[in-house]
Design a protein around this motif. Structure first.
Motif, PDB file in Angstrom:
ATOM      1  N   VAL A  38       0.771  -1.217   0.122  1.00 10.97           N
ATOM      2  CA  VAL A  38       0.008   0.025  -0.093  1.00 10.97           C
ATOM      3  C   VAL A  38       0.786   1.272   0.037  1.00 10.97           C
ATOM      4  O   VAL A  38       1.675   1.508   0.749  1.00 10.97           O
ATOM      5  N   TYR A  39       0.869   1.946  -1.243  1.00 11.59           N
ATOM      6  CA  TYR A  39       1.604   3.111  -1.150  1.00 11.59           C
ATOM      7  C   TYR A  39       0.693   4.428  -1.220  1.00 11.59           C
ATOM      8  O   TYR A  39      -0.692   4.160  -1.358  1.00 11.59           O
ATOM      9  N   CYS A  40       0.866   5.284  -0.448  1.00  7.47           N
ATOM     10  CA  CYS A  40       0.123   6.420  -0.229  1.00  7.47           C
ATOM     11  C   CYS A  40       0.749   7.741  -0.772  1.00  7.47           C
ATOM     12  O   CYS A  40       2.091   8.088  -0.642  1.00  7.47           O
ATOM     13  N   VAL A  41       0.106   8.755  -1.498  1.00 10.72           N
ATOM     14  CA  VAL A  41       0.623  10.016  -2.030  1.00 10.72           C
ATOM     15  C   VAL A  41       0.290  11.169  -0.894  1.00 10.72           C
ATOM     16  O   VAL A  41      -0.936  11.352  -0.469  1.00 10.72           O
ATOM     17  N   GLY A  42       1.313  11.998  -0.527  1.00 10.82           N
ATOM     18  CA  GLY A  42       1.178  13.016   0.593  1.00 10.82           C
ATOM     19  C   GLY A  42       1.013  14.196  -0.215  1.00 10.82           C
ATOM     20  O   GLY A  42       1.530  14.550  -1.340  1.00 10.82           O
ATOM     21  N   ARG A  43       0.068  15.091   0.119  1.00 12.46           N
ATOM     22  CA  ARG A  43      -0.103  16.554  -0.419  1.00 12.46           C
ATOM     23  C   ARG A  43      -0.388  16.553  -1.945  1.00 12.46           C
ATOM     24  O   ARG A  43       0.620  16.965  -2.554  1.00 12.46           O
ATOM     25  N   ASN A  44      -1.367  15.822  -2.389  1.00 14.15           N
ATOM     26  CA  ASN A  44      -1.477  15.817  -3.849  1.00 14.15           C
ATOM     27  C   ASN A  44      -2.684  16.737  -4.512  1.00 14.15           C
ATOM     28  O   ASN A  44      -3.145  16.521  -5.486  1.00 14.15           O
ATOM     29  N   TYR A  45      -3.300  17.305  -3.383  1.00 12.33           N
ATOM     30  CA  TYR A  45      -4.375  18.546  -3.803  1.00 12.33           C
ATOM     31  C   TYR A  45      -3.594  19.939  -3.174  1.00 12.33           C
ATOM     32  O   TYR A  45      -3.146  19.775  -1.980  1.00 12.33           O
ATOM     33  N   ALA A  46      -3.667  20.875  -4.010  1.00 11.10           N
ATOM     34  CA  ALA A  46      -2.752  21.926  -3.600  1.00 11.10           C
ATOM     35  C   ALA A  46      -3.594  22.573  -2.384  1.00 11.10           C
ATOM     36  O   ALA A  46      -2.807  23.090  -1.241  1.00 11.10           O
ATOM     37  N   ALA A  47      -4.598  22.629  -2.105  1.00 11.07           N
ATOM     38  CA  ALA A  47      -5.458  23.433  -1.296  1.00 11.07           C
ATOM     39  C   ALA A  47      -5.390  22.421   0.357  1.00 11.07           C
ATOM     40  O   ALA A  47      -5.061  23.028   1.438  1.00 11.07           O
ATOM     41  N   HIS A  48      -5.075  21.327   0.273  1.00  8.42           N
ATOM     42  CA  HIS A  48      -4.609  20.547   1.411  1.00  8.42           C
ATOM     43  C   HIS A  48      -3.220  20.475   1.578  1.00  8.42           C
ATOM     44  O   HIS A  48      -2.933  20.727   2.892  1.00  8.42           O
ATOM     45  N   ALA A  49      -2.482  20.607   0.859  1.00  6.35           N
ATOM     46  CA  ALA A  49      -1.038  21.099   0.971  1.00  6.35           C
ATOM     47  C   ALA A  49      -0.864  22.345   1.869  1.00  6.35           C
ATOM     48  O   ALA A  49       0.038  22.449   2.913  1.00  6.35           O
ATOM     49  N   ARG A  50      -1.819  23.147   1.371  1.00  5.88           N
ATOM     50  CA  ARG A  50      -1.554  24.673   2.051  1.00  5.88           C
ATOM     51  C   ARG A  50      -2.145  24.304   3.416  1.00  5.88           C
ATOM     52  O   ARG A  50      -1.798  24.943   4.373  1.00  5.88           O
ATOM     53  N   GLU A  51      -3.210  23.642   3.781  1.00 13.88           N
ATOM     54  CA  GLU A  51      -3.770  23.521   4.891  1.00 13.88           C
ATOM     55  C   GLU A  51      -2.907  22.856   5.923  1.00 13.88           C
ATOM     56  O   GLU A  51      -3.047  22.998   7.185  1.00 13.88           O
ATOM     57  N   MET A  52      -1.930  22.063   5.271  1.00 13.85           N
ATOM     58  CA  MET A  52      -0.980  21.332   6.226  1.00 13.85           C
ATOM     59  C   MET A  52       0.159  22.223   6.457  1.00 13.85           C
ATOM     60  O   MET A  52       1.380  21.845   6.709  1.00 13.85           O
ATOM     61  N   GLY A  53       0.354  23.243   5.898  1.00 13.01           N
ATOM     62  CA  GLY A  53       1.424  24.198   5.942  1.00 13.01           C
ATOM     63  C   GLY A  53       2.513  24.281   5.216  1.00 13.01           C
ATOM     64  O   GLY A  53       3.547  24.530   5.388  1.00 13.01           O
ATOM     65  N   SER A  54       2.339  23.686   3.886  1.00 10.44           N
ATOM     66  CA  SER A  54       3.452  23.660   2.974  1.00 10.44           C
ATOM     67  C   SER A  54       2.826  24.341   1.787  1.00 10.44           C
ATOM     68  O   SER A  54       1.679  24.577   1.406  1.00 10.44           O
ATOM     69  N   ASP A  55       3.998  24.623   0.679  1.00  9.21           N
ATOM     70  CA  ASP A  55       3.725  25.349  -0.544  1.00  9.21           C
ATOM     71  C   ASP A  55       3.710  24.469  -1.720  1.00  9.21           C
ATOM     72  O   ASP A  55       4.856  23.890  -2.049  1.00  9.21           O
ATOM     73  N   PRO A  56       2.615  24.201  -2.302  1.00  3.16           N
ATOM     74  CA  PRO A  56       2.546  23.058  -3.353  1.00  3.16           C
ATOM     75  C   PRO A  56       3.075  23.625  -4.486  1.00  3.16           C
ATOM     76  O   PRO A  56       3.509  22.826  -5.381  1.00  3.16           O
ATOM     77  N   ASP A  57       3.571  24.677  -4.721  1.00  3.45           N
ATOM     78  CA  ASP A  57       4.380  25.269  -5.962  1.00  3.45           C
ATOM     79  C   ASP A  57       5.798  25.137  -5.652  1.00  3.45           C
ATOM     80  O   ASP A  57       6.475  25.054  -6.577  1.00  3.45           O
ATOM     81  N   ARG A  58       6.029  24.890  -4.352  1.00  2.00           N
ATOM     82  CA  ARG A  58       7.689  24.758  -4.180  1.00  2.00           C
ATOM     83  C   ARG A  58       7.952  22.990  -3.502  1.00  2.00           C
ATOM     84  O   ARG A  58       8.850  22.554  -4.052  1.00  2.00           O
ATOM     85  N   GLU A  59       6.908  22.451  -3.312  1.00  2.00           N
ATOM     86  CA  GLU A  59       7.262  21.223  -2.613  1.00  2.00           C
ATOM     87  C   GLU A  59       6.336  20.157  -3.437  1.00  2.00           C
ATOM     88  O   GLU A  59       5.029  20.124  -3.251  1.00  2.00           O
ATOM     89  N   PRO A  60       6.926  19.217  -4.325  1.00  2.00           N
ATOM     90  CA  PRO A  60       6.143  18.312  -4.775  1.00  2.00           C
ATOM     91  C   PRO A  60       5.412  17.221  -4.061  1.00  2.00           C
ATOM     92  O   PRO A  60       6.132  17.010  -2.969  1.00  2.00           O
ATOM     93  N   PRO A  61       4.319  16.379  -4.373  1.00  2.00           N
ATOM     94  CA  PRO A  61       3.884  15.597  -3.692  1.00  2.00           C
ATOM     95  C   PRO A  61       4.995  14.278  -3.157  1.00  2.00           C
ATOM     96  O   PRO A  61       6.092  14.358  -4.113  1.00  2.00           O
ATOM     97  N   PHE A  62       4.702  13.393  -2.232  1.00  2.00           N
ATOM     98  CA  PHE A  62       5.739  12.406  -2.096  1.00  2.00           C
ATOM     99  C   PHE A  62       5.018  11.127  -1.561  1.00  2.00           C
ATOM    100  O   PHE A  62       3.826  10.977  -1.419  1.00  2.00           O
ATOM    101  N   PHE A  63       5.923  10.157  -1.430  1.00  2.00           N
ATOM    102  CA  PHE A  63       5.135   8.839  -0.981  1.00  2.00           C
ATOM    103  C   PHE A  63       5.662   8.456   0.378  1.00  2.00           C
ATOM    104  O   PHE A  63       6.729   8.563   0.878  1.00  2.00           O
ATOM    105  N   PHE A  64       4.431   7.560   0.957  1.00  2.00           N
ATOM    106  CA  PHE A  64       4.639   6.783   2.343  1.00  2.00           C
ATOM    107  C   PHE A  64       4.013   5.508   2.159  1.00  2.00           C
ATOM    108  O   PHE A  64       3.198   5.503   0.951  1.00  2.00           O
ATOM    109  N   CYS A  65       4.086   4.542   2.773  1.00  2.00           N
ATOM    110  CA  CYS A  65       3.453   3.370   3.027  1.00  2.00           C
ATOM    111  C   CYS A  65       2.707   2.917   4.196  1.00  2.00           C
ATOM    112  O   CYS A  65       3.056   3.490   5.122  1.00  2.00           O
ATOM    113  N   LYS A  66       1.696   2.103   3.882  1.00  2.00           N
ATOM    114  CA  LYS A  66       1.102   1.557   4.957  1.00  2.00           C
ATOM    115  C   LYS A  66       1.352  -0.033   4.745  1.00  2.00           C
ATOM    116  O   LYS A  66       1.433  -0.660   3.609  1.00  2.00           O
ATOM    117  N   PRO A  67       1.209  -0.885   5.738  1.00  2.00           N
ATOM    118  CA  PRO A  67       1.362  -2.431   5.746  1.00  2.00           C
ATOM    119  C   PRO A  67      -0.118  -2.818   5.069  1.00  2.00           C
ATOM    120  O   PRO A  67      -1.121  -2.130   5.404  1.00  2.00           O
TER     121      PRO A  67
END
Ligand code: MN
Length: 262
Positions: free
Chosen positions: A57-86
């Motif tokens: 199970v792969y998960c993408v972090g901050r893949n909607y601009a408005a959610h990236a902003r609400e989590m305190g990051s700038d979607p124009d500068r920081e691309p999405p990234f991945f993490f995993c769940k078992p």
């Protein structure tokens, strides 16, 4: 003669709709195991008697601009990234039923994140964006449940996210809907309500990384295999739930899912 361990595993696997070849292979391997391995995690395919066997199970972090902003990051500068769940964090909720999500230990701030889930049917490395859709078996509606307080602590200390993201039952999911039934949804509303009050609203067309882009990117870092799931990220409006809350999730063209926090 079957050892008790071998007999147990044989029974567990045959109730999971596993293919005969796999069943046979497991019986041979079983002689090497000191106890019965976990049965594979399966997510039923809508309109079929078969299940999709979950590998990773792969998960993408901050893949909607408005959610990236609400989590305190700038979607124009920081691309999405991945993490995993078992894979055993996946918790199936059948159509038309109310699933349950046990409120996890160790948190006072457990959040919902409604997401489109991509189910990989054909593996590969270095998959091009153009070829990526042909690797997708189907789609599902999923929840990336998050212990936000533990995740925030991990961010602050620069530690891994497992305690915030990869806990037991942290990935509720509805049935897999095959591409043969719905094609590749590229637009359509994504919503989540808690106790009848809308909290999240987005549209699949607002994904920063489209499904082909995320499949292609991921395949350059990991060899994708059939059975991999990709939780594609959540729109804005994430927030906490408490025991007794009922989450209603919807993705146009994919499905609806109701989950009660217990
Ligand atoms: Mn998420």
């Amino acid at each position: 003669m079957l050892s008790p361990c071998r007999a147990e595993a044989t029974l567990a696997v045959s109730t999971e709709n596993a293919g005969a070849a796999f069943h046979q292979k497991l019986e041979i391997w079983m002689t090497e195991f000191v106890f019965a391995p976990q049965a594979p995690v399966g997510v039923p395919v809508r309109g079929s008697n078969a299940s999709f066997p979950v590998r990773r199970v792969y998960c993408v972090g901050r893949n909607y601009a408005a959610h990236a902003r609400e989590m305190g990051s700038d979607p124009d500068r920081e691309p999405p990234f991945f993490f995993c769940k078992p894979s055993d964090a996946v918790s199936y909720v059948a159509d038309g039923t109310e699933g349950t999500f046990p409120y996890p230990p160790g948190t006072g701030n457990c959040h919902y994140e409604v997401e489109l889930v991509v189910a990989i049917g054909k593996g590969g490395r270095d998959i091009s964006v153009e070829q990526a859709a042909s690797h997708v078996y189907g789609y599902a509606l999923g929840l990336d449940m998050t212990r936000r307080d533990l995740q925030n602590e991990s961010k602050k200390t620069g530690r891994p996210w497992e305690t915030g993201k990869a806990f037991d039952k942290s990935a509720p999911i509805g049935p897999i809907v095959p591409v043969s039934a719905i094609g590749h949804p590229e637009k359509g509303e994504v919503t989540l309500s808690v106790n009848g009050v809308e909290k999240q609203r987005g549209d699949l067309s607002d994904l920063i990384w489209s499904v082909p882009e995320m499949v292609s990117y991921l395949s350059k870092l990991f060899e994708l295999q059939p059975g991999d799931l990709i939780y594609s990220g959540t729109p804005e409006g994430v927030g906490p739930v408490v025991k007794g809350d009922v989450m209603q999730c919807h993705i146009a063209g994919v499905g609806d899912m109701t989950v009660k926090v217990v």
